[in-house]
Design a protein around this motif. Structure first.
Motif, PDB file in Angstrom:
ATOM      1  N   VAL A  22       8.761  -5.637   2.485  1.00  0.00           N
ATOM      2  CA  VAL A  22       8.566  -4.339   1.843  1.00  0.00           C
ATOM      3  C   VAL A  22       8.152  -4.469   0.387  1.00  0.00           C
ATOM      4  O   VAL A  22       7.232  -3.793  -0.076  1.00  0.00           O
ATOM      5  CB  VAL A  22       9.863  -3.499   1.941  1.00  0.00           C
ATOM      6  CG1 VAL A  22       9.664  -2.127   1.314  1.00  0.00           C
ATOM      7  CG2 VAL A  22      10.300  -3.368   3.386  1.00  0.00           C
ATOM      8  N   TYR A  63       3.629  -5.109  10.254  1.00  0.00           N
ATOM      9  CA  TYR A  63       2.626  -4.302   9.547  1.00  0.00           C
ATOM     10  C   TYR A  63       1.261  -4.372  10.234  1.00  0.00           C
ATOM     11  O   TYR A  63       0.246  -4.060   9.604  1.00  0.00           O
ATOM     12  CB  TYR A  63       2.493  -4.775   8.103  1.00  0.00           C
ATOM     13  CG  TYR A  63       3.405  -4.069   7.139  1.00  0.00           C
ATOM     14  CD1 TYR A  63       2.945  -3.025   6.340  1.00  0.00           C
ATOM     15  CD2 TYR A  63       4.738  -4.438   7.017  1.00  0.00           C
ATOM     16  CE1 TYR A  63       3.776  -2.375   5.451  1.00  0.00           C
ATOM     17  CE2 TYR A  63       5.589  -3.796   6.126  1.00  0.00           C
ATOM     18  CZ  TYR A  63       5.103  -2.773   5.352  1.00  0.00           C
ATOM     19  OH  TYR A  63       5.941  -2.120   4.478  1.00  0.00           O
ATOM     20  N   GLU A  66      -1.246  -1.415   9.920  1.00  0.00           N
ATOM     21  CA  GLU A  66      -1.912  -1.254   8.633  1.00  0.00           C
ATOM     22  C   GLU A  66      -3.028  -2.271   8.423  1.00  0.00           C
ATOM     23  O   GLU A  66      -3.802  -2.155   7.473  1.00  0.00           O
ATOM     24  CB  GLU A  66      -0.891  -1.363   7.493  1.00  0.00           C
ATOM     25  CG  GLU A  66       0.008  -0.151   7.321  1.00  0.00           C
ATOM     26  CD  GLU A  66       1.191  -0.135   8.288  1.00  0.00           C
ATOM     27  OE1 GLU A  66       1.945   0.853   8.285  1.00  0.00           O
ATOM     28  OE2 GLU A  66       1.353  -1.104   9.050  1.00  0.00           O
ATOM     29  N   GLN A 122       2.769   1.069  -8.706  1.00  0.00           N
ATOM     30  CA  GLN A 122       2.530   1.841  -7.488  1.00  0.00           C
ATOM     31  C   GLN A 122       1.949   3.214  -7.811  1.00  0.00           C
ATOM     32  O   GLN A 122       1.073   3.712  -7.097  1.00  0.00           O
ATOM     33  CB  GLN A 122       3.830   1.977  -6.696  1.00  0.00           C
ATOM     34  CG  GLN A 122       4.279   0.676  -6.043  1.00  0.00           C
ATOM     35  CD  GLN A 122       5.575   0.833  -5.289  1.00  0.00           C
ATOM     36  OE1 GLN A 122       6.344   1.755  -5.535  1.00  0.00           O
ATOM     37  NE2 GLN A 122       5.846  -0.087  -4.393  1.00  0.00           N
ATOM     38  N   GLN A 179       0.216   0.944   1.402  1.00  0.00           N
ATOM     39  CA  GLN A 179       0.749   0.287   2.595  1.00  0.00           C
ATOM     40  C   GLN A 179      -0.265  -0.692   3.190  1.00  0.00           C
ATOM     41  O   GLN A 179       0.117  -1.738   3.732  1.00  0.00           O
ATOM     42  CB  GLN A 179       1.168   1.322   3.642  1.00  0.00           C
ATOM     43  CG  GLN A 179       2.388   2.152   3.259  1.00  0.00           C
ATOM     44  CD  GLN A 179       3.636   1.299   3.067  1.00  0.00           C
ATOM     45  OE1 GLN A 179       3.697   0.149   3.479  1.00  0.00           O
ATOM     46  NE2 GLN A 179       4.656   1.874   2.449  1.00  0.00           N
ATOM     47  N   ARG A 180      -1.543  -0.393   3.092  1.00  0.00           N
ATOM     48  CA  ARG A 180      -2.554  -1.339   3.583  1.00  0.00           C
ATOM     49  C   ARG A 180      -2.659  -2.550   2.663  1.00  0.00           C
ATOM     50  O   ARG A 180      -2.878  -3.673   3.118  1.00  0.00           O
ATOM     51  CB  ARG A 180      -3.908  -0.630   3.734  1.00  0.00           C
ATOM     52  CG  ARG A 180      -3.962   0.235   4.991  1.00  0.00           C
ATOM     53  CD  ARG A 180      -5.227   1.068   5.073  1.00  0.00           C
ATOM     54  NE  ARG A 180      -6.433   0.281   5.174  1.00  0.00           N
ATOM     55  CZ  ARG A 180      -6.913  -0.259   6.310  1.00  0.00           C
ATOM     56  NH1 ARG A 180      -6.241  -0.118   7.448  1.00  0.00           N
ATOM     57  NH2 ARG A 180      -8.042  -0.933   6.311  1.00  0.00           N
ATOM     58  N   ASN A 182      -0.098  -3.704   1.113  1.00  0.00           N
ATOM     59  CA  ASN A 182       1.113  -4.436   1.457  1.00  0.00           C
ATOM     60  C   ASN A 182       0.898  -5.270   2.723  1.00  0.00           C
ATOM     61  O   ASN A 182       1.417  -6.385   2.839  1.00  0.00           O
ATOM     62  CB  ASN A 182       2.283  -3.474   1.646  1.00  0.00           C
ATOM     63  CG  ASN A 182       3.623  -4.149   1.508  1.00  0.00           C
ATOM     64  OD1 ASN A 182       3.832  -4.956   0.604  1.00  0.00           O
ATOM     65  ND2 ASN A 182       4.543  -3.842   2.401  1.00  0.00           N
ATOM     66  N   ARG A 232      11.146   0.602   4.649  1.00  0.00           N
ATOM     67  CA  ARG A 232      10.528   1.663   3.865  1.00  0.00           C
ATOM     68  C   ARG A 232      11.401   2.920   3.789  1.00  0.00           C
ATOM     69  O   ARG A 232      11.113   3.839   3.037  1.00  0.00           O
ATOM     70  CB  ARG A 232       9.161   2.009   4.456  1.00  0.00           C
ATOM     71  CG  ARG A 232       8.081   1.027   4.044  1.00  0.00           C
ATOM     72  CD  ARG A 232       6.793   1.224   4.808  1.00  0.00           C
ATOM     73  NE  ARG A 232       6.879   0.652   6.143  1.00  0.00           N
ATOM     74  CZ  ARG A 232       5.874   0.653   7.021  1.00  0.00           C
ATOM     75  NH1 ARG A 232       4.736   1.206   6.699  1.00  0.00           N
ATOM     76  NH2 ARG A 232       6.016   0.108   8.202  1.00  0.00           N
TER      77      ARG A 232
END
Length: 257
Positions: A22, A63, A66, A122, A179-180, A182, A232
């Motif tokens: 995360v 993930y 993503e 972020q 998120q992508r 990540n 998350r």
């Protein structure tokens, strides 16, 4: 290690696997614990990198949605990250242990700062319009490759917060949601840690504490899955505060050795 020390190392691996999926700073959990149970800094780093690979794998798999549409970009970035990992592993194994012990408190301090400012980062990334990486070339592609190599070198030498560095660098050059980014980070971190760990197994077996690596591996395997599935939902402030505190503990332990 005593039984309670073994439990602490496995629990640290579980927490690190979750956090890596995360946030990307799990080493700031495992590294202080490995130092606290008596491992020398280089042995702690080598054993930790080996132990975190299973968690990196489950986090990357978690993930996978993503990652849709990012195969071409990853195929370009992964070789640069791997080359960086080999560079970092070479530096770790060939520089004097005293050099590592001198440099690492500064690296941990940098990692702590990066984790602390991540909310600001972020927010900056969320202001960027979403868009695919297609057509990345020229100066932007060169910047991405240089960033992948630099963060891979950092990760091969000392893994703490390489994920934060990756998200920061790639977020400046790619118009992708967080998120992508990540998801890209998870795959590249898996590649860096796996290659560095393989290098350690081949040329530095005597520096690996296999029991510690196994305990971290078992915990991180479960933690990576849990982090990708549920991480998350956890308050980011709680995770970030714990990481910063543990990082400061690690600096204190290193400086007092």
């Amino acid at each position: 290690m005593t039984v309670w020390e073994m439990v602490a190392v496995a629990a640290a691996g579980l927490a690190a696997g979750s956090i890596n999926a995360v946030v990307g700073s799990g080493t700031l959990v495992t590294f202080p614990v490995l130092l606290a149970v008596g491992l020398p800094p280089v042995t702690a780093t080598v054993s930790n990198s080996l132990g975190l690979v299973p968690g990196n794998l489950t986090g990357a798999i978690g993930y996978r949605r993503e990652l849709a549409g990012q195969r071409g970009l990853l195929l370009r970035l992964l070789p640069a990250s791997v080359l960086g990992a080999l560079t970092g592993a070479f530096l770790l194994l060939h520089l004097p242990a005293s050099a590592f012990e001198t440099v690492v408190p500064g690296l941990v301090g940098l990692a702590v700062v990066l984790v602390a400012v991540q909310p600001w980062l972020q927010r900056r990334l969320r202001t960027r319009p979403a868009g695919g990486p297609g057509g990345v070339r020229g100066a932007r592609l060169a910047g991405l490759l240089a960033g992948a190599y630099a963060t891979g070198t950092y990760g091969g030498y000392f893994a703490a917060s390489q994920g934060v560095l990756q998200v920061g660098v790639f977020g400046l050059l790619l118009r992708e949601p967080l998120q992508r980014l990540n998801a890209i980070k998870n795959v590249l971190t898996l590649g860096v840690n796996a290659v560095a760990a393989l290098a350690y197994v081949v040329v530095a077996t005597d520096r690996i504490d296999w029991r510690a690596a196994g305990l971290v591996a078992g915990g991180s395997l479960v933690g990576g899955h849990l982090g990708a599935a549920y991480g998350r939902r956890l308050p980011a402030t709680v995770l970030r505060t714990a990481i910063v505190v543990l990082g400061l503990v690690a600096i204190g332990v290193l400086v007092s050795r």
